[in-house]
Scaffold this motif. Structure first.
Motif, mmCIF file in Angstrom:
data_model
loop_
_atom_site.group_PDB
_atom_site.id
_atom_site.type_symbol
_atom_site.label_atom_id
_atom_site.label_comp_id
_atom_site.label_asym_id
_atom_site.label_seq_id
_atom_site.Cartn_x
_atom_site.Cartn_y
_atom_site.Cartn_z
ATOM 1 N N ASN A 3 37.167 20.791 43.945
ATOM 2 C CA ASN A 3 37.101 21.502 42.667
ATOM 3 C C ASN A 3 37.711 20.651 41.557
ATOM 4 O O ASN A 3 38.455 19.695 41.821
ATOM 5 C CB ASN A 3 37.851 22.831 42.759
ATOM 6 N N ALA A 4 37.418 21.019 40.329
ATOM 7 C CA ALA A 4 38.039 20.366 39.172
ATOM 8 C C ALA A 4 38.403 21.430 38.150
ATOM 9 O O ALA A 4 37.668 22.411 37.960
ATOM 10 C CB ALA A 4 37.084 19.352 38.541
ATOM 11 N N TRP A 5 39.545 21.243 37.521
ATOM 12 C CA TRP A 5 39.900 22.096 36.391
ATOM 13 C C TRP A 5 39.032 21.737 35.194
ATOM 14 O O TRP A 5 38.691 20.572 34.997
ATOM 15 C CB TRP A 5 41.365 21.920 36.001
ATOM 16 N N ARG A 6 38.700 22.704 34.399
ATOM 17 C CA ARG A 6 38.120 22.465 33.085
ATOM 18 C C ARG A 6 39.276 22.515 32.081
ATOM 19 O O ARG A 6 40.056 23.462 32.092
ATOM 20 C CB ARG A 6 37.066 23.528 32.762
ATOM 21 N N TYR A 7 39.377 21.494 31.268
ATOM 22 C CA TYR A 7 40.463 21.402 30.290
ATOM 23 C C TYR A 7 39.864 21.468 28.896
ATOM 24 O O TYR A 7 39.109 20.576 28.492
ATOM 25 C CB TYR A 7 41.233 20.099 30.465
ATOM 26 N N ARG A 8 40.158 22.528 28.177
ATOM 27 C CA ARG A 8 39.601 22.714 26.831
ATOM 28 C C ARG A 8 40.527 22.029 25.830
ATOM 29 O O ARG A 8 41.625 22.507 25.553
ATOM 30 C CB ARG A 8 39.446 24.195 26.536
ATOM 31 N N GLY A 68 44.180 23.166 24.645
ATOM 32 C CA GLY A 68 44.981 22.734 25.780
ATOM 33 C C GLY A 68 44.948 23.668 26.975
ATOM 34 O O GLY A 68 45.845 23.621 27.820
ATOM 35 N N ALA A 69 43.920 24.500 27.083
ATOM 36 C CA ALA A 69 43.847 25.482 28.173
ATOM 37 C C ALA A 69 43.147 24.891 29.398
ATOM 38 O O ALA A 69 42.119 24.223 29.278
ATOM 39 C CB ALA A 69 43.110 26.728 27.711
ATOM 40 N N PHE A 70 43.715 25.157 30.578
ATOM 41 C CA PHE A 70 43.075 24.819 31.842
ATOM 42 C C PHE A 70 42.448 26.077 32.424
ATOM 43 O O PHE A 70 43.079 27.139 32.435
ATOM 44 C CB PHE A 70 44.101 24.292 32.853
ATOM 45 N N PHE A 71 41.210 25.965 32.920
ATOM 46 C CA PHE A 71 40.609 27.126 33.555
ATOM 47 C C PHE A 71 39.611 26.689 34.613
ATOM 48 O O PHE A 71 39.185 25.538 34.672
ATOM 49 C CB PHE A 71 39.948 28.052 32.529
ATOM 50 N N ARG A 72 39.278 27.615 35.473
ATOM 51 C CA ARG A 72 38.244 27.431 36.480
ATOM 52 C C ARG A 72 37.312 28.627 36.381
ATOM 53 O O ARG A 72 37.628 29.612 35.705
ATOM 54 C CB ARG A 72 38.856 27.372 37.883
ATOM 55 N N LEU A 73 36.163 28.560 37.030
ATOM 56 C CA LEU A 73 35.243 29.687 37.063
ATOM 57 C C LEU A 73 35.407 30.400 38.395
ATOM 58 O O LEU A 73 35.267 29.784 39.462
ATOM 59 C CB LEU A 73 33.795 29.228 36.867
ATOM 60 N N SER A 74 35.729 31.673 38.331
ATOM 61 C CA SER A 74 35.995 32.432 39.545
ATOM 62 C C SER A 74 34.768 32.441 40.448
ATOM 63 O O SER A 74 33.636 32.586 39.987
ATOM 64 C CB SER A 74 36.386 33.874 39.200
ATOM 65 N N PRO A 89 35.783 32.866 33.537
ATOM 66 C CA PRO A 89 36.859 31.879 33.488
ATOM 67 C C PRO A 89 38.193 32.486 33.905
ATOM 68 O O PRO A 89 38.500 33.624 33.561
ATOM 69 C CB PRO A 89 36.875 31.442 32.022
ATOM 70 N N VAL A 90 38.963 31.727 34.661
ATOM 71 C CA VAL A 90 40.305 32.122 35.073
ATOM 72 C C VAL A 90 41.255 31.050 34.550
ATOM 73 O O VAL A 90 41.176 29.888 34.961
ATOM 74 C CB VAL A 90 40.419 32.232 36.609
ATOM 75 N N TYR A 91 42.134 31.430 33.639
ATOM 76 C CA TYR A 91 43.030 30.469 33.002
ATOM 77 C C TYR A 91 44.294 30.288 33.827
ATOM 78 O O TYR A 91 44.793 31.222 34.445
ATOM 79 C CB TYR A 91 43.368 30.918 31.578
#
Length: 332
Positions: free
Chosen positions: A125-130, A134-140, A321-323
């Motif tokens: 998996n990889a984090w998405r970094y906006r 500066g938010a990190f999130f993944r897709l549940s 998205p899950v932050y």
């Protein structure tokens, strides 16, 4: 572990152009991996900034810097680095604005490939970094429950739903097989997706249940382009794997036809959502007209979903998205 003692087991390719302000994080994250047999190649695509100076600050014999005399373009730089510069048995591509967050990942992924000769690639998996906040999130739900070794054809067939995702920046693949299938042959936005989907067909794939890297999301991402022609050309990332699957016989034709229509729909909806959100309805309709020529069924599906999205009702996203707060170590 390596048949040629003079070559590293793993090459991390870091193709870059004009990314000097963020490049050090990518390079540092690769060099912090706890794998001993490693080379890190920064492939500078004739950047106009101080990329060379950023790389020169690292004093590490595993690091190599190469500057292209002329700009090859994003995909051309990928291809040149893989074909001409990389020496590792296994290769991972890490764009210059992304970075690795799990320092054990390459060692564990390489070990899986060494233990399982039939596995052609390992991913995580990889984090998405906006970047904007500066938010990190993944897709549940994405990549949930995947076994350590899985059928690549199964991954291929599940791709249109979004329930599986192979982040390019976590894909550690066998270099010889990647060259054999012609990695990065299509100069399109999704050249990585086109290559990875052809690679996994009929082969085994490994999965490590960790968030190995962080993908930086910002306005300059190729995936955020609202260029209609580029987006239409990007449908080749469906056509190439479709033709490979049909030629190999790995997937029955009726199922494969449904797969292609579903993939067109997914890519189309991603673009149309972005165009509607940005207020460029003209781009959305021009794209829809082009998509309708290739796949009327997909165009109708996208049109219905896009209208629902524009009206803010129906068509709820399946993967929310899950932050997550990762802390300063993720930004090192």
């Amino acid at each position: 572990m390596q048949s040629d003692p003079g070559a590293p087991l793993v090459t991390v390719m870091i193709p870059t152009f004009g990314q000097a302000p963020v490049l050090a994080r990518a390079v540092g994250s690769a060099l912090r991996q706890d794998l001993e047999s490693l080379e890190v190649i920064v492939a500078d695509d004739a950047s106009p900034d101080d990329t060379a100076e950023v790389v020169a600050r690292f004093d590490d014999p595993r690091l190599r810097y190469h500057r292209n005399p002329t700009n090859l373009g994003r995909v051309g730089n990928y291809r040149h680095t893989l074909e001409r510069l990389a020496r590792g048995k296994y290769v991972l591509n890490l764009d210059g604005d992304d970075w690795l967050v799990d320092p054990t990942y390459l060692r564990r992924a390489a070990q899986l490939l060494e233990e399982e000769p039939d596995v052609v690639m390992v991913f995580a998996n990889a984090w998405r970094y906006r970047q904007e906040d500066g938010a990190f999130f993944r897709l549940s739900g994405q990549n949930e429950g995947l076994p350590r070794v899985v059928s690549g054809t199964d991954i291929f067939l599940r791709y249109p739903t979004g329930e599986v995702w192979i982040p390019h920046l976590t894909a550690l693949y066998r270099r010889d097989v990647a060259l054999e299938v012609g990695f990065y042959r299509e100069d399109i936005i999704g050249s990585d997706t086109e290559s990875l989907l052809r690679l996994v067909l009929g082969r085994k794939v490994g999965f490590i249940d960790t968030h190995a890297a962080a993908w930086r999301i910002h306005g300059a991402n190729a995936t955020n382009s609202i260029d209609v022609e580029a987006r239409v050309a990007n449908l080749a990332c469906v056509d190439g794997p479709f033709e490979a699957a049909r030629a190999s016989g790995a997937v029955a034709t009726p199922l494969l036809e449904r797969w292609r229509a579903a993939m067109y729909s997914r890519l189309g909806l991603e673009f149309v959502r972005g165009a509607v959100r940005g207020g460029d309805l003209g781009a959305a309709w021009r794209f829809m007209a082009q998509l309708a020529r290739k796949s009327p069924r997909s165009a109708l599906r996208v049109a219905g979903a896009a209208v629902a999205f524009a009206l803010r009702r129906g068509e709820r996203r399946r993967f929310l998205p899950v932050y997550t707060e990762l802390g300063e170590e993720a930004l090192a």
